[in-house]
Enzyme design. Structure first.
Site, PDB file in Angstrom:
ATOM      1  CD  GLU A   1      24.225   5.408  17.979  1.00 35.33           C
ATOM      2  OE1 GLU A   1      23.391   6.331  17.847  1.00 35.33           O
ATOM      3  OE2 GLU A   1      25.447   5.600  17.876  1.00 35.33           O
ATOM      4  N   GLY A   2      20.880   4.963  22.264  1.00 36.21           N
ATOM      5  CA  GLY A   2      19.577   4.969  22.932  1.00 36.21           C
ATOM      6  C   GLY A   2      19.219   3.571  23.362  1.00 36.21           C
TER       7      GLY A   2
END
Length: 308
Positions: free
Chosen positions: A129-130
């Site tokens: 998610e980054g």
């Protein structure tokens, strides 16, 4: 998800600390174990408060919005806060499971105890998610890009702040904790403003500086969220919020002073360093007593001491 996992790890650790005996008494009665439990709970509380606050803000922004484009635009307004809680939540979880393993001692490495799996499972959260590095760059990066486009009066605010810091104030704040949270925001603004003034469009290449700004902003948002919620909840919440805030001030000073020498020199540097110390100054507090208070609530609840 990270906050929920951290709560479970705290529960496992608190129960083990009450059940495991050494030298004729439960290890939860020892000061260093209580220190761990208190710190774990305080950080979980700050992260949870930031999550609740952000979701509430997004819910308010989406009221009356119709169509996917309008909804996405409403959510995007809180992209900075979303990056903040992604970094905060995943790193709080890492801290909690690591301390949970330590509390379990050698058993923390055994697959017979669930804290071992929690330790392994937690690691991915700082990557997917980054990555947290990317999210750290997004936090000040989005603010600076808006400022450079004229969408955010960041530079004007930074100039105003610099003038304000040159004029010493001797007034005692009515609300000390709110004043300290505001000081954290001012420090982040000061560092970001100095970086933008020196590097302009090339500021995005100064990743170490942006990372320091991000860390100060993350702590400011978490500390403020914890404080606002604590004043509504009462109980042990104010102690957890205060513990987090005091440590956030110390961390912010270290982060700021680690990058300011890259941004200023000579007489200006001395003034800026003094301002950074002034913004993060606080009276000495008995953190041992504060942490023990939180730990006592954790042991009594056999886990996270906030039920709602």
């Amino acid at each position: 998800g990270a906050v929920g996992g951290a709560k479970r790890a705290l529960e496992l650790s608190a129960k083990y600390a009450k059940e495991r005996h050494q030298f004729g008494r439960p290890i939860g009665s020892f000061g260093l174990i209580q220190h761990k439990l208190g710190e774990m709970a305080s950080r979980i509380y700050a992260a949870e408060s930031a999550v609740y606050r952000t979701v509430g803000l997004i819910d308010e922004a989406l009221q009356g919005k119709k169509g996917p484009e309008a909804v996405m635009a409403g959510i995007e307004e809180y992209a900075v806060e979303a990056s903040i809680i992604k970094v905060l939540g995943s790193e709080v979880l890492d801290y909690v499971v690591d301390e949970g393993v330590q509390i379990h001692g050698g058993y923390g490495y055994s697959q017979e105890y669930p804290i071992e799996r929690a330790y392994r499972d937690a690691r991915i959260n700082r990557i997917f998610e980054g990555t947290n590095e990317i999210n750290r760059l997004l936090i000040p990066g989005m603010l600076l890009r808006r400022a450079l486009k004229g969408q955010l009066p960041l530079f004007q605010a930074a100039m105003k702040l610099q003038k304000e810091l040159l004029e010493p104030s001797f007034e005692e704040p009515e609300d000390l904790e709110a004043h300290q949270v505001a000081a954290l925001k001012k420090l982040a603004l000061m560092v970001a403003g100095l970086a933008a003034q020196k590097y302009g469009q090339k500021v995005e290449e100064e990743q170490e500086v942006l990372g320091a700004v991000a860390d100060i902003l993350i702590d400011a948002y978490a500390a403020e969220s914890a404080l606002l919620r604590a004043r509504r909840l009462g109980g042990v919440a104010p102690a957890m919020a205060r513990l987090y805030l005091l440590q956030a001030l110390d961390r912010a000073q270290a982060w700021a002073l680690s990058v300011l020498p890259r941004l200023v020199e000579g007489d200006e540097a001395r003034v800026v360093y003094s301002a950074a110390r002034r913004l993060t100054k606080h009276e000495p507090v008995d953190l041992v007593a504060l942490t023990r208070e939180v730990a006592g609530a954790v042991l009594e609840a056999e886990g996270y001491p906030i039920l709602h």
